[in-house]
Design a protein around this motif. Structure first.
Motif, PDB file in Angstrom:
ATOM      1  N   THR A   1      43.394  21.677  44.590  1.00  0.00           N
ATOM      2  CA  THR A   1      44.613  22.448  44.944  1.00  0.00           C
ATOM      3  C   THR A   1      44.943  23.618  44.525  1.00  0.00           C
ATOM      4  O   THR A   1      45.983  24.421  44.926  1.00  0.00           O
ATOM      5  CB  THR A   1      46.153  21.494  44.667  1.00  0.00           C
ATOM      6  N   GLU A   2      44.018  24.358  43.595  1.00  0.00           N
ATOM      7  CA  GLU A   2      44.261  25.616  43.010  1.00  0.00           C
ATOM      8  C   GLU A   2      42.770  26.138  42.584  1.00  0.00           C
ATOM      9  O   GLU A   2      42.291  25.177  41.638  1.00  0.00           O
ATOM     10  CB  GLU A   2      45.299  25.563  41.798  1.00  0.00           C
ATOM     11  N   THR A   3      42.372  27.228  42.805  1.00  0.00           N
ATOM     12  CA  THR A   3      40.927  27.618  42.303  1.00  0.00           C
ATOM     13  C   THR A   3      41.120  28.915  41.743  1.00  0.00           C
ATOM     14  O   THR A   3      40.023  29.538  41.475  1.00  0.00           O
ATOM     15  CB  THR A   3      40.174  28.021  43.510  1.00  0.00           C
ATOM     16  N   TYR A   4      42.470  29.437  41.308  1.00  0.00           N
ATOM     17  CA  TYR A   4      42.355  30.913  40.940  1.00  0.00           C
ATOM     18  C   TYR A   4      41.760  31.140  39.609  1.00  0.00           C
ATOM     19  O   TYR A   4      41.310  32.223  39.532  1.00  0.00           O
ATOM     20  CB  TYR A   4      43.948  30.935  40.668  1.00  0.00           C
ATOM     21  N   ASN A   5      41.618  30.329  38.784  1.00  0.00           N
ATOM     22  CA  ASN A   5      41.194  30.530  37.339  1.00  0.00           C
ATOM     23  C   ASN A   5      39.756  29.857  37.461  1.00  0.00           C
ATOM     24  O   ASN A   5      39.389  29.687  36.047  1.00  0.00           O
ATOM     25  CB  ASN A   5      42.042  29.686  36.225  1.00  0.00           C
ATOM     26  N   LEU A   6      39.095  29.556  38.191  1.00  0.00           N
ATOM     27  CA  LEU A   6      37.763  29.117  38.442  1.00  0.00           C
ATOM     28  C   LEU A   6      36.793  30.093  37.845  1.00  0.00           C
ATOM     29  O   LEU A   6      35.813  29.884  37.052  1.00  0.00           O
ATOM     30  CB  LEU A   6      37.197  28.966  39.764  1.00  0.00           C
ATOM     31  N   GLY A   7      36.811  31.601  38.200  1.00  0.00           N
ATOM     32  CA  GLY A   7      35.875  32.666  37.534  1.00  0.00           C
ATOM     33  C   GLY A   7      36.213  32.937  36.346  1.00  0.00           C
ATOM     34  O   GLY A   7      35.225  33.458  35.386  1.00  0.00           O
ATOM     35  N   ARG A   8      37.657  33.154  35.662  1.00  0.00           N
ATOM     36  CA  ARG A   8      37.944  33.522  34.517  1.00  0.00           C
ATOM     37  C   ARG A   8      37.935  32.435  33.432  1.00  0.00           C
ATOM     38  O   ARG A   8      37.159  32.626  32.505  1.00  0.00           O
ATOM     39  CB  ARG A   8      39.455  33.900  34.533  1.00  0.00           C
ATOM     40  N   TYR A   9      38.281  31.197  33.772  1.00  0.00           N
ATOM     41  CA  TYR A   9      38.261  30.180  32.954  1.00  0.00           C
ATOM     42  C   TYR A   9      37.370  28.802  33.151  1.00  0.00           C
ATOM     43  O   TYR A   9      37.531  27.971  32.264  1.00  0.00           O
ATOM     44  CB  TYR A   9      39.498  29.757  32.446  1.00  0.00           C
TER      45      TYR A   9
ATOM     46  N   PRO B   1      32.595  32.448  32.776  1.00  0.00           N
ATOM     47  CA  PRO B   1      31.455  31.621  32.732  1.00  0.00           C
ATOM     48  C   PRO B   1      30.509  31.991  33.789  1.00  0.00           C
ATOM     49  O   PRO B   1      30.681  32.351  34.779  1.00  0.00           O
ATOM     50  CB  PRO B   1      31.961  30.267  33.033  1.00  0.00           C
ATOM     51  N   ALA B   2      29.162  31.836  33.148  1.00  0.00           N
ATOM     52  CA  ALA B   2      27.944  32.188  33.997  1.00  0.00           C
ATOM     53  C   ALA B   2      26.886  31.187  33.800  1.00  0.00           C
ATOM     54  O   ALA B   2      26.685  30.669  32.369  1.00  0.00           O
ATOM     55  CB  ALA B   2      27.476  33.450  33.758  1.00  0.00           C
TER      56      ALA B   2
ATOM     57  N   GLU C   1      40.122  30.060  48.961  1.00  0.00           N
ATOM     58  CA  GLU C   1      38.793  30.789  48.290  1.00  0.00           C
ATOM     59  C   GLU C   1      39.022  30.932  46.825  1.00  0.00           C
ATOM     60  O   GLU C   1      40.086  31.615  46.585  1.00  0.00           O
ATOM     61  CB  GLU C   1      38.079  31.887  48.934  1.00  0.00           C
ATOM     62  N   PRO C   2      38.038  30.890  45.984  1.00  0.00           N
ATOM     63  CA  PRO C   2      38.272  31.314  44.560  1.00  0.00           C
ATOM     64  C   PRO C   2      38.506  32.886  44.638  1.00  0.00           C
ATOM     65  O   PRO C   2      37.698  33.820  45.166  1.00  0.00           O
ATOM     66  CB  PRO C   2      37.299  30.860  43.796  1.00  0.00           C
ATOM     67  N   ALA C   3      39.348  33.297  43.788  1.00  0.00           N
ATOM     68  CA  ALA C   3      39.549  34.827  43.471  1.00  0.00           C
ATOM     69  C   ALA C   3      38.405  35.396  43.248  1.00  0.00           C
ATOM     70  O   ALA C   3      38.120  36.694  43.119  1.00  0.00           O
ATOM     71  CB  ALA C   3      40.722  35.154  42.473  1.00  0.00           C
ATOM     72  N   VAL C   4      37.562  34.760  42.354  1.00  0.00           N
ATOM     73  CA  VAL C   4      36.116  35.593  41.678  1.00  0.00           C
ATOM     74  C   VAL C   4      35.401  35.937  42.879  1.00  0.00           C
ATOM     75  O   VAL C   4      34.308  36.704  42.532  1.00  0.00           O
ATOM     76  CB  VAL C   4      35.753  34.504  40.827  1.00  0.00           C
ATOM     77  N   LEU C   5      35.501  35.391  43.925  1.00  0.00           N
ATOM     78  CA  LEU C   5      34.423  35.962  45.027  1.00  0.00           C
ATOM     79  C   LEU C   5      35.003  37.097  45.826  1.00  0.00           C
ATOM     80  O   LEU C   5      34.543  37.418  46.779  1.00  0.00           O
ATOM     81  CB  LEU C   5      34.446  34.745  46.264  1.00  0.00           C
ATOM     82  N   ASP C   6      36.077  37.692  45.267  1.00  0.00           N
ATOM     83  CA  ASP C   6      36.786  39.165  46.090  1.00  0.00           C
ATOM     84  C   ASP C   6      35.855  40.112  45.566  1.00  0.00           C
ATOM     85  O   ASP C   6      34.691  40.020  45.127  1.00  0.00           O
ATOM     86  CB  ASP C   6      38.097  39.152  45.418  1.00  0.00           C
ATOM     87  N   TYR C   7      36.252  41.417  46.002  1.00  0.00           N
ATOM     88  CA  TYR C   7      35.418  42.582  45.883  1.00  0.00           C
ATOM     89  C   TYR C   7      35.612  43.091  44.506  1.00  0.00           C
ATOM     90  O   TYR C   7      34.687  44.170  44.354  1.00  0.00           O
ATOM     91  CB  TYR C   7      36.023  43.721  46.848  1.00  0.00           C
TER      92      TYR C   7
ATOM     93  N   GLU D   1      35.413  43.711  37.908  1.00  0.00           N
ATOM     94  CA  GLU D   1      35.723  43.083  36.527  1.00  0.00           C
ATOM     95  C   GLU D   1      35.735  41.569  36.190  1.00  0.00           C
ATOM     96  O   GLU D   1      35.977  41.082  37.054  1.00  0.00           O
ATOM     97  CB  GLU D   1      37.005  44.038  35.917  1.00  0.00           C
ATOM     98  N   PHE D   2      35.536  41.243  35.060  1.00  0.00           N
ATOM     99  CA  PHE D   2      35.687  39.783  34.596  1.00  0.00           C
ATOM    100  C   PHE D   2      34.660  38.827  35.601  1.00  0.00           C
ATOM    101  O   PHE D   2      35.013  37.837  36.008  1.00  0.00           O
ATOM    102  CB  PHE D   2      36.936  39.507  34.812  1.00  0.00           C
ATOM    103  N   LYS D   3      33.564  39.362  35.654  1.00  0.00           N
ATOM    104  CA  LYS D   3      32.328  38.679  36.748  1.00  0.00           C
ATOM    105  C   LYS D   3      31.123  38.836  35.942  1.00  0.00           C
ATOM    106  O   LYS D   3      30.309  39.671  36.247  1.00  0.00           O
ATOM    107  CB  LYS D   3      32.462  39.433  37.936  1.00  0.00           C
ATOM    108  N   THR D   4      30.992  38.083  34.952  1.00  0.00           N
ATOM    109  CA  THR D   4      29.417  37.886  34.764  1.00  0.00           C
ATOM    110  C   THR D   4      28.657  37.141  35.554  1.00  0.00           C
ATOM    111  O   THR D   4      27.465  37.572  35.539  1.00  0.00           O
ATOM    112  CB  THR D   4      29.384  36.933  33.238  1.00  0.00           C
TER     113      THR D   4
END
Length: 556
Positions: free
Chosen positions: A144-152, A193-194, A515-521, A524-527
């Motif tokens: 129901t929420e993906t916002y922090n997938l890329g950050r945490y 995380p990577a 969609e997860p925010a980490v997939l945007d343009y 920054e914050f993208k290992t």
């Protein structure tokens, strides 16, 4: 020897906090590396029979402790001595054993069976009885929420399907939502995380969308940063229950109109939008891909930089380059301007399909920082000989954020609700003026109203005689934005009765909110950068597509 249940106690905090104890149990979760949790979870092999006391405990053994070199694995029988501590991150604490002075792996045996936990719980405090334990959620849980997938490395899961905002019309309440929810955490102590966890596939096509599901989630239950969370001990078995679609759902109608919030399309770098030329190129590619797939005859754009026609024309030029022909043109700006805000609304259209009737108009009222903009169109060709004009009004009401300390504060519909209601009243006045000026009753009102469907601004427009076309969308699909784990519709379409009778279809295209925010343009914050020049996560709002037949009234 002190039993783990005695250390945990029956309350939120241990009755033995600060005391040195020796305890024993079976390892259920091994997270010893420093990039994980610098420790492991231990659980009593035999419980005390009291359902109010947890049988699990986190054992913190950081790298500075020589005993951290002792490796443990799930199923190991371990005896350990240390100090009971309530570890605080945010509100609430995690009971753990710290300052470990002795650690012995006594034997290895079968792993313990997980305790069964089902959502919703009756109270959040019910989960305290499972803190530190190996648990399984046997039911289907929905992302129901993906916002922090890329950050945490976090996903919010809920029982009973995705959570909708209570003011959106699907039911639900903010009181019940925490009882239905649990956080899935990759257990990493590192940010960004990577590789990214929990994705549907490797490479740039991988995603994890709101609406996807997982069954039989198994892991240890911890408490960090004010929330209960599960560190998985087995790979979660996700089902891609809400797959991407390459294009919006096909709908009838000779003319297609769309509304799309493009999330700060700024040619001025390092302002609200892209911070660099690289980011801007990535942003532009995604938005162009989305607009090209929408392929609407007229599009209302929201959050374009208000720098004259510079940003707007830049986007039109890029879109035409993608087509390889001058397919789109910008509607000329109104003589009365577009407002004083840094962002504006605008209209683009296909001259091959539509012609402009008269000049564009805005409503330069001080109630608006971003003026509504309107244009009357006429279809160039069509199967119907009685084709009629129609007017499109694109809007962007005051946001719910940047709250004042007094006055128009949040009273259940976000801050600035009174202002949005007044903007709705002014918009009705504008619609009436447009009808008088054009001599035509057919008006389509679209845009980001920053209000959910059952909130006062939308209901004011309905009470003023507009049909809320979005109610024709099935309830499960009636959303364009996800905030704080709750889906809802901020982007609406309404119409005067005469035009509503000509609407043949309406559909959102869920390319962004799910969609997860980490997939945007952004870079920054993208290992682990999974950027792709596709429509997906081109913005944070989903576009809305409306199909209209101008030559005849359509039966409902």
């Amino acid at each position: 020897m002190t039993a783990i249940s005695t250390i945990q106690g029956s309350g939120a905090s241990s009755p033995l906090a600060g005391r040195t104890v020796t305890t024993a149990g079976v390892v259920t979760g091994d997270f010893q590396p420093a990039e994980l949790q610098s420790g492991f979870f231990l659980q009593s092999e035999q419980g005390d029979g009291n359902p109010a006391t947890s049988e699990g405990l986190f054992i913190y053994v950081p790298g500075a402790n020589p005993l951290s070199r002792i490796e443990v694995r799930p199923g190991d029988r371990v005896r350990v001595s240390g100090t009971v501590k309530e570890y605080r991150t945010g509100s609430g604490t995690l009971t753990e054993l710290d300052t470990i002075s002795a650690l012995t792996v006594c034997s290895t045996g079968p792993e313990l069976a997980p305790a069964l936990v089902s959502l919703p719980v009756e109270a959040i405090t019910d989960l305290e009885a499972y803190e530190g334990m190996l648990v399984t959620f046997p039911q289907v849980l929905t992302v129901t929420e993906t916002y922090n997938l890329g950050r945490y490395g976090e996903l919010l899961l809920s029982s009973g399907g995705r959570l909708f905002h209570p003011n959106n019309g699907q039911g639900g309440s903010p009181e019940e939502y925490p009882l239905r929810s649990i956080l899935l955490d990759d257990a990493s102590s590192r940010q960004n995380p990577a590789p990214l966890p929990f994705l549907s596939s490797p490479g740039v096509d991988g995603t994890r969308r709101v609406g996807d599901t997982v069954s039989g989630l198994t892991g240890v239950l911890s408490f960090q940063f004010s929330e209960y969370r599960v560190y998985p001990t087995a790979e979660p078995a996700f089902v891609n229950a809400n797959p991407r679609t390459a294009a919006p759902e096909r709908i009838a109608g000779e003319v297609k109109a769309a509304s799309f919030n493009v999330l700060n399309y700024f040619t001025t770098l390092n302002s609200r939008g892209a911070n660099s030329a690289t980011e801007f190129a990535r942003q532009k590619a995604k938005i162009v891909a989305a607009l090209k797939a929408l392929d609407a005859d007229v599009v209302g754009l929201i959050e374009v930089e208000n720098n004259g026609t510079v940003a707007l024309q830049d986007l039109v030029d890029a879109l035409n380059a993608a087509y390889g022909a001058p397919v789109y043109a910008a509607v000329p700006d109104p003589a009365t301007g577009t407002g004083s805000d840094a962002i504006r609304v605008a209209l683009i259209y296909k001259p091959g399909s539509l012609s402009l009737t008269g000049e564009s108009l805005s409503f330069p009222d001080p109630m608006f920082d971003r003026y509504p903009v309107a244009q009357t169109f006429r279809r160039n060709t069509g199967s119907n000989q009685t084709s009629t004009d129609f007017t499109v009004v694109i809007n962007h009401f005051k946001s719910k954020g940047s709250c004042p300390s007094s006055g128009d504060v949040d009273q259940g519909q976000g801050c600035w609700n009174q202002k949005r209601v007044e903007q709705a009243r002014k918009l009705l006045q504008f619609v009436g003026e447009l009808q008088r000026r054009s001599g035509d009753q057919d008006v389509l009102v679209i845009g980001d109203l920053n209000a959910y469907g059952e909130e006062d601004p939308v209901q004011t427009l309905v009470a003023g005689g507009l049909e809320h076309l979005s109610l024709r969308i099935p309830a499960a699909q009636r959303y364009s934005f996800v905030f704080d784990g709750q889906s809802g519709e901020l982007d609406h379409a309404l119409a005067t009765p005469s035009l509503a009778a000509r609407v043949r279809g309406i559909t959102p295209w869920h390319i962004n909110a799910d969609e997860p925010a980490v997939l945007d343009y952004n870079t920054e914050f993208k290992t682990d950068d999974r950027y792709a020049p596709t429509p997906f996560r081109s913005s944070d709002h989903d576009p809305l597509l409306i199909g209209i037949d101008l030559g005849a009234v359509c039966p409902r």
